[in-house]
Design an enzyme around this catalytic site. Structure first.
Site, PDB file in Angstrom:
ATOM      1  N   ALA A 106       0.815  -1.207   0.000  1.00  0.00           N
ATOM      2  CA  ALA A 106       0.000   0.000   0.000  1.00  0.00           C
ATOM      3  C   ALA A 106       0.855   1.266   0.000  1.00  0.00           C
ATOM      4  CB  ALA A 106      -0.907   0.002   1.233  1.00  0.00           C
ATOM      5  N   LYS A 107       2.088   1.162   0.453  1.00  0.00           N
ATOM      6  CA  LYS A 107       3.021   2.300   0.505  1.00  0.00           C
ATOM      7  C   LYS A 107       2.387   3.514   1.166  1.00  0.00           C
ATOM      8  CE  LYS A 107       5.858   0.710  -3.401  1.00  0.00           C
ATOM      9  NZ  LYS A 107       5.144  -0.495  -3.864  1.00  0.00           N
ATOM     10  N   ARG A 108       1.706   3.293   2.285  1.00  0.00           N
ATOM     11  CA  ARG A 108       1.071   4.390   2.994  1.00  0.00           C
ATOM     12  C   ARG A 108       2.093   5.176   3.792  1.00  0.00           C
ATOM     13  NH1 ARG A 108      -2.437   2.919  -0.535  1.00  0.00           N
ATOM     14  NH2 ARG A 108      -4.509   2.274   0.154  1.00  0.00           N
ATOM     15  N   THR A 135       3.339  -2.244   3.482  1.00  0.00           N
ATOM     16  CA  THR A 135       4.481  -1.411   3.098  1.00  0.00           C
ATOM     17  C   THR A 135       4.163   0.052   3.393  1.00  0.00           C
ATOM     18  OG1 THR A 135       3.696  -1.238   0.815  1.00  0.00           O
ATOM     19  CG2 THR A 135       5.279  -2.994   1.291  1.00  0.00           C
TER      20      THR A 135
ATOM     21  N   ASP B 110       3.834   5.553  -5.836  1.00  0.00           N
ATOM     22  CA  ASP B 110       4.334   4.267  -6.307  1.00  0.00           C
ATOM     23  C   ASP B 110       4.938   4.488  -7.678  1.00  0.00           C
ATOM     24  OD1 ASP B 110       4.611   1.356  -6.703  1.00  0.00           O
ATOM     25  OD2 ASP B 110       3.224   1.225  -5.029  1.00  0.00           O
TER      26      ASP B 110
END
Lengths: 282, 282
Positions: A106-108, A135, B110
């Site tokens: 999710a790359k939050r 993530t 991203d």
């Protein structure tokens, strides 16, 4: 103590321990679930909610007892809004019940109570979107991610911080020099090492691309090293070893396209995953 | 040409133009929708899906014709999974129909097709989660955000990049030195200025905290400057002017708690919003 395949993970182990145990049985491979338009088309599916569901059902059937780690790419579910998230949460529940370690990619990244909201969304037991790990992105400062580290520690979940990615635009940020003179990528890894200090492998991990030229030193990380870029993007086991050094046992090489391209047959997907899992054995 | 209140925005204007037009009528205030547990409790609501819905309905009623910009904090909806996203997408549709500029505060970031997935989720016309703008995070390199800049340009949507945030952990990353010797925060603003170059205000914006001590130079940004930290966090209009300089007309000071604390009465919320919108007039 290992986690038997087909049985929900033992929550008394740290995320790092759970990864090592499952990787010992199935190999360290992390398969990415990336249902973008091109993959659905390749599988003969429509790029709509029905196609998304069918892709996901097939992937769950293929990977539930085949690989150590599955990493759904949240963006491709988010693109379908609430209905897409429903597909994602059902798939994550099913995979986790089968014992797969699920990393929500999710790359939050945010601060304060907002970051606590994301931590709760992905790591709180009983949350609809509960994963084993998520993530996270440190643009607001690694320590702004404290709520996710806190929840990871409380429930032995994984928090995997973007350190050094392999895309061409990454060095412009990640190799910048901090006030103490190290690179940002190294500063992230050093902070993760502090968070994971102790005898047991820790709950915090890092993302380091398998194709990065200038890698941070990873010896002290003591947690999962998620390594995208293997397979279609050209990274090899030699790269994994070169980059991880002593910490190579923590590496989970991530393959997405090179496995998914073998679908939509479940057996073909499993065969590809097993082949990579064996090839990428440390 | 201004966008009349109560009428859906004119999509032939850039996001920057739409912001200036609406701010000219209602003031530049951006109200944050931050339904965290503490706010729901203060409003006498339960911290569950019903409470989330009631908070959101009340906020939509209060702000649909009162302020220029509304910024839902996505994390607090994500915490409730698919059902939370459903509440969010209904609220965003209703606000946008009323002419409010809706910034989804998602801080997504991203690469490649994954970033394209996020861009599609938040900026593609007809997407369930369609907003007017989305906040994005440049940890993977500003240019890794190209898909969101592309969709913003194609549909006159907003892409608002985190540049210099006001949390204490931020300088450890954002004041690091790039290879060309500038700070990362400045490098983000300079790249946004390039993307927005032209006669008209552009579609790309930046987030700069109203309480940052060492601010990047914003003169050339030529797009929205979203400024959290006003109100409860101590930022003032003097700070906004000090930080933005010549570009102050692009500033959208963001107030969340100091407005939401006046709820749950719709009239009290509107009165607080109108007061801040007037006070924060450039």
């Amino acid at each position: 103590m290992t986690t038997p395949v087909g049985q929900a993970a033992d929550q008394s182990q740290t995320f790092g321990e759970r990864f090592l145990a499952r990787a010992a049985e199935l190999g360290p491979l992390c398969v990415g679930l990336d249902p973008h338009a091109h993959i659905l088309e390749r599988w003969g599916l429509s790029y709509d909610l029905d196609g998304l569901k069918e892709f996901t059902d097939t992937a769950v059937a293929a990977f539930r007892d085949t690989v150590a780690v599955v990493k759904p790419q949240v963006a491709f579910y988010e693109a379908f809004g609430a209905a897409g998230f429903e597909v994602l949460q059902n798939a994550m529940a099913e995979l986790r019940e089968a014992g797969v370690l699920v990393i929500a990619d999710a790359k939050r990244g945010d601060i304060g109570s907002t970051m606590a909201g994301y931590a709760s969304a992905w790591l709180r037991p009983g949350s609809p979107l509960e994963a084993d790990a998520v993530t996270v992105s440190p643009w607001l400062g690694v320590d702004s991610l404290a709520p996710v580290f806190g929840l990871a520690a409380a429930y032995n979940k994984g928090a995997i911080v973007l350190a050094a990615t392999s895309n061409p635009e990454a060095p412009s940020v990640q190799l910048s020099q901090t006030q103490s003179g190290t690179t940002l990528a190294q500063a992230v890894c050093d902070r993760v090492a502090e968070l994971n200090a102790g005898d047991k492998p820790g709950n915090v991990g890092v993302v380091v691309g398998a194709t990065v030229e200038k890698s941070p030193v990873l010896d002290q990380v003591n947690g999962m090293i998620l390594m995208p870029g293997v397979g279609a993007q050209g990274g090899t086991m030699a790269d994994v070893r070169r980059i991880c050094g002593e910490a190579a046992r923590f590496a989970s090489p991530n393959v997405s396209r090179a496995v998914l391209n073998e679908g939509p047959g479940v057996e073909e997907l499993q065969a590809a995953a097993r082949r990579f899992a064996a090839e990428l054995q440390v």
